[in-house]
Write a protein that holds these residues in place. Sequence first.
Motif, PDB file in Angstrom:
ATOM      1  N   UNK A   8       0.840  -1.194   0.000  1.00 50.14           N
ATOM      2  CA  UNK A   8       0.000   0.000   0.000  1.00 50.14           C
ATOM      3  C   UNK A   8       0.880   1.250   0.000  1.00 50.14           C
ATOM      4  N   UNK A   9       2.202   1.051  -0.140  1.00 50.73           N
ATOM      5  CA  UNK A   9       3.116   2.185  -0.118  1.00 50.73           C
ATOM      6  C   UNK A   9       3.239   2.787  -1.513  1.00 50.73           C
ATOM      7  N   UNK A  10       4.238   3.664  -1.648  1.00 50.32           N
ATOM      8  CA  UNK A  10       4.520   4.294  -2.930  1.00 50.32           C
ATOM      9  C   UNK A  10       4.729   3.241  -4.003  1.00 50.32           C
ATOM     10  N   UNK A  11       4.465   3.632  -5.251  1.00 49.90           N
ATOM     11  CA  UNK A  11       4.650   2.697  -6.360  1.00 49.90           C
ATOM     12  C   UNK A  11       6.114   2.359  -6.563  1.00 49.90           C
ATOM     13  N   UNK A  12       7.015   3.201  -6.035  1.00 48.06           N
ATOM     14  CA  UNK A  12       8.446   2.912  -6.103  1.00 48.06           C
ATOM     15  C   UNK A  12       8.861   2.206  -4.810  1.00 48.06           C
ATOM     16  N   UNK A  13       9.345   1.000  -4.942  1.00 50.90           N
ATOM     17  CA  UNK A  13       9.676   0.184  -3.769  1.00 50.90           C
ATOM     18  C   UNK A  13      11.173   0.241  -3.468  1.00 50.90           C
ATOM     19  N   UNK A  14      11.492  -0.052  -2.231  1.00 51.32           N
ATOM     20  CA  UNK A  14      12.887  -0.133  -1.807  1.00 51.32           C
ATOM     21  C   UNK A  14      13.188  -1.575  -1.446  1.00 51.32           C
ATOM     22  N   UNK A  15      14.098  -2.190  -2.194  1.00 50.85           N
ATOM     23  CA  UNK A  15      14.388  -3.612  -2.043  1.00 50.85           C
ATOM     24  C   UNK A  15      15.854  -3.790  -1.644  1.00 50.85           C
ATOM     25  N   UNK A  16      16.104  -4.538  -0.579  1.00 49.82           N
ATOM     26  CA  UNK A  16      17.469  -4.879  -0.156  1.00 49.82           C
ATOM     27  C   UNK A  16      17.748  -6.314  -0.609  1.00 49.82           C
ATOM     28  N   UNK A  17      18.853  -6.508  -1.298  1.00 52.58           N
ATOM     29  CA  UNK A  17      19.213  -7.831  -1.828  1.00 52.58           C
ATOM     30  C   UNK A  17      20.497  -8.278  -1.134  1.00 52.58           C
ATOM     31  N   UNK A  18      20.393  -9.299  -0.271  1.00 52.45           N
ATOM     32  CA  UNK A  18      21.518  -9.710   0.576  1.00 52.45           C
ATOM     33  C   UNK A  18      21.680 -11.233   0.574  1.00 52.45           C
ATOM     34  N   UNK A  19      22.157 -11.803  -0.534  1.00 51.23           N
ATOM     35  CA  UNK A  19      22.324 -13.258  -0.622  1.00 51.23           C
ATOM     36  C   UNK A  19      23.733 -13.719  -0.271  1.00 51.23           C
ATOM     37  N   UNK A  43      10.268  -4.278 -12.792  1.00 51.20           N
ATOM     38  CA  UNK A  43      10.018  -3.046 -12.040  1.00 51.20           C
ATOM     39  C   UNK A  43      11.287  -2.184 -12.118  1.00 51.20           C
ATOM     40  N   UNK A  44      11.396  -1.419 -13.167  1.00 57.02           N
ATOM     41  CA  UNK A  44      12.638  -0.690 -13.435  1.00 57.02           C
ATOM     42  C   UNK A  44      12.843   0.529 -12.557  1.00 57.02           C
ATOM     43  N   UNK A  45      11.796   1.035 -11.919  1.00 59.53           N
ATOM     44  CA  UNK A  45      11.912   2.276 -11.152  1.00 59.53           C
ATOM     45  C   UNK A  45      12.164   2.063  -9.659  1.00 59.53           C
ATOM     46  N   UNK A  46      12.199   0.813  -9.222  1.00 61.18           N
ATOM     47  CA  UNK A  46      12.401   0.549  -7.796  1.00 61.18           C
ATOM     48  C   UNK A  46      13.853   0.816  -7.385  1.00 61.18           C
ATOM     49  N   UNK A 290      15.315  -0.428   7.744  1.00 61.23           N
ATOM     50  CA  UNK A 290      14.197   0.482   8.012  1.00 61.23           C
ATOM     51  C   UNK A 290      13.763   1.221   6.743  1.00 61.23           C
ATOM     52  N   UNK A 291      12.494   1.146   6.444  1.00 62.83           N
ATOM     53  CA  UNK A 291      11.967   1.773   5.242  1.00 62.83           C
ATOM     54  C   UNK A 291      11.974   0.871   4.025  1.00 62.83           C
ATOM     55  N   UNK A 292      12.571  -0.316   4.144  1.00 61.27           N
ATOM     56  CA  UNK A 292      12.586  -1.253   3.014  1.00 61.27           C
ATOM     57  C   UNK A 292      11.234  -1.952   2.902  1.00 61.27           C
ATOM     58  N   UNK A 293      10.841  -2.260   1.676  1.00 60.51           N
ATOM     59  CA  UNK A 293       9.604  -2.992   1.437  1.00 60.51           C
ATOM     60  C   UNK A 293       9.823  -4.496   1.405  1.00 60.51           C
ATOM     61  N   UNK A 294      11.067  -4.899   1.137  1.00 60.06           N
ATOM     62  CA  UNK A 294      11.363  -6.325   0.998  1.00 60.06           C
ATOM     63  C   UNK A 294      12.866  -6.525   1.090  1.00 60.06           C
ATOM     64  N   UNK A 295      13.288  -7.638   1.705  1.00 61.09           N
ATOM     65  CA  UNK A 295      14.681  -8.053   1.642  1.00 61.09           C
ATOM     66  C   UNK A 295      14.721  -9.427   0.968  1.00 61.09           C
ATOM     67  N   UNK A 372       9.605 -10.015  -8.580  1.00 61.32           N
ATOM     68  CA  UNK A 372       9.062  -8.687  -8.890  1.00 61.32           C
ATOM     69  C   UNK A 372       7.621  -8.797  -9.387  1.00 61.32           C
ATOM     70  N   UNK A 373       7.317  -9.822 -10.177  1.00 61.95           N
ATOM     71  CA  UNK A 373       5.935 -10.017 -10.648  1.00 61.95           C
ATOM     72  C   UNK A 373       5.017 -10.337  -9.472  1.00 61.95           C
ATOM     73  N   UNK A 374       5.486 -11.195  -8.565  1.00 67.98           N
ATOM     74  CA  UNK A 374       4.649 -11.536  -7.403  1.00 67.98           C
ATOM     75  C   UNK A 374       4.353 -10.290  -6.558  1.00 67.98           C
ATOM     76  N   UNK A 375       5.347  -9.440  -6.418  1.00 70.30           N
ATOM     77  CA  UNK A 375       5.156  -8.282  -5.560  1.00 70.30           C
ATOM     78  C   UNK A 375       4.382  -7.173  -6.240  1.00 70.30           C
ATOM     79  N   UNK A 376       4.149  -7.316  -7.540  1.00 70.73           N
ATOM     80  CA  UNK A 376       3.371  -6.312  -8.285  1.00 70.73           C
ATOM     81  C   UNK A 376       1.885  -6.634  -8.293  1.00 70.73           C
ATOM     82  N   UNK A 377       1.542  -7.865  -7.900  1.00 72.36           N
ATOM     83  CA  UNK A 377       0.134  -8.264  -7.973  1.00 72.36           C
ATOM     84  C   UNK A 377      -0.708  -7.544  -6.935  1.00 72.36           C
TER      85      UNK A 377
END
Length: 377
Positions: A8-19, A43-46, A290-295, A372-377
């Motif tokens: 429900x946040x902004x259309x631009x998401x903040x994703x942390x990738x830590x593998x 999702x090119x704008x995230x 903090x502030x991330x939508x997904x890790x 990214x597709x799953x999180x766009x649904x």
Amino acid sequence: MVGLSPTTRSSHLRIVIAPDSFKGTATAVDVAAAIAAGWRTVRSDDELLQLPMADGGEGTIDALERGIAHAVRVPSTVSGPLSDPIAADWLRFVDADGVDTGVVELAQTSGLPLLDPLDPLHAHTLGFGQQIALALDAGVQRLLLAVGGSSSTDGGTGALTALGAKFLDEAAHRLPLGGGALERLSSVSFGAVREVPSEGAYLLSDVRNPLTGPLGAAAVFGPQKGASLDQVLLLERGLARLARRMPVDPTATGAGAAGGTGFGMLAWGAIARSGAEAVCEAIGVGAALPGADLVITGEGSYDQQTSSGKVASEIELVATRHHVPVAVVAGRISVASETVDSAVSLEELAGGTEAAMRDTISWLEAAGAELARRYSR
């Protein structure tokens, strides 16, 4: 595991990738980059923040160098696992508390990939100790000792020799390097051993095995280093003799790490830490959440061992504290986790293990796109 809930946040998401790395197929840096590339196709704008991880094994220096501002690689030449000179780097940085910190990675100096063919009786950790000594000479105040990926089962005696210890037979002669000589060990001298730096030395590992016994360094890891059954028994006898002559509990956490190098470093005065936890802390994963939508985290095999100090479990733990949902990308997934919102298996995407390993980067990109597709649904 369930799919990620619509945001429900902004259309631009903040994703942390830590593998973590996918051992044998892709480094952690490459894994993070591939997942990010796949995500961007959908999702090119995230905002994507890549924080490649490690657990104290191979790739620890790479992860710390990328994640810590002003970290500097220091080149060196030390003895390889069979005494041939090899080039290896250690890492230096000033941490958030202002402590001058050095990182020495055993995989670079005494690692399994450095030997072909393998030599389980003669391989040693002298170069690891030499690099520790170089960091001490440079004046570091704290040491992080990343001990995964060892080619030897010498109980850390090679490393301790480089730091001034003496391992002697009954005639008071120095033993040859390598775990195969330890069954002749008679006495140990620590009189000339160098001191641990002022802010301590920390053993980074995800291994909880004891030094000896059926779950010990020789029995569990010896065969991976080329040891036959008879050689495993010989190495076990040597480690048992070492354990009786050192003031350390051979069942201590981390003692069996890296062919018993953990035991040797504990005897020197190092303190055992979860490698994944230490790296996570050093590169600031918690501060990034903090502030991330997904890790998104990941590893080659997400299985029952994951919860025993592996990168993915540490990321899940930190993300849970910050109330950030977690997604996992793994080569193979054989367990479920209540703290994981979504998971993608490369094996399933590719239609089999062989196909996934043959072109891991492409399938990692596909996994990133799928999330990214799953999180766009």
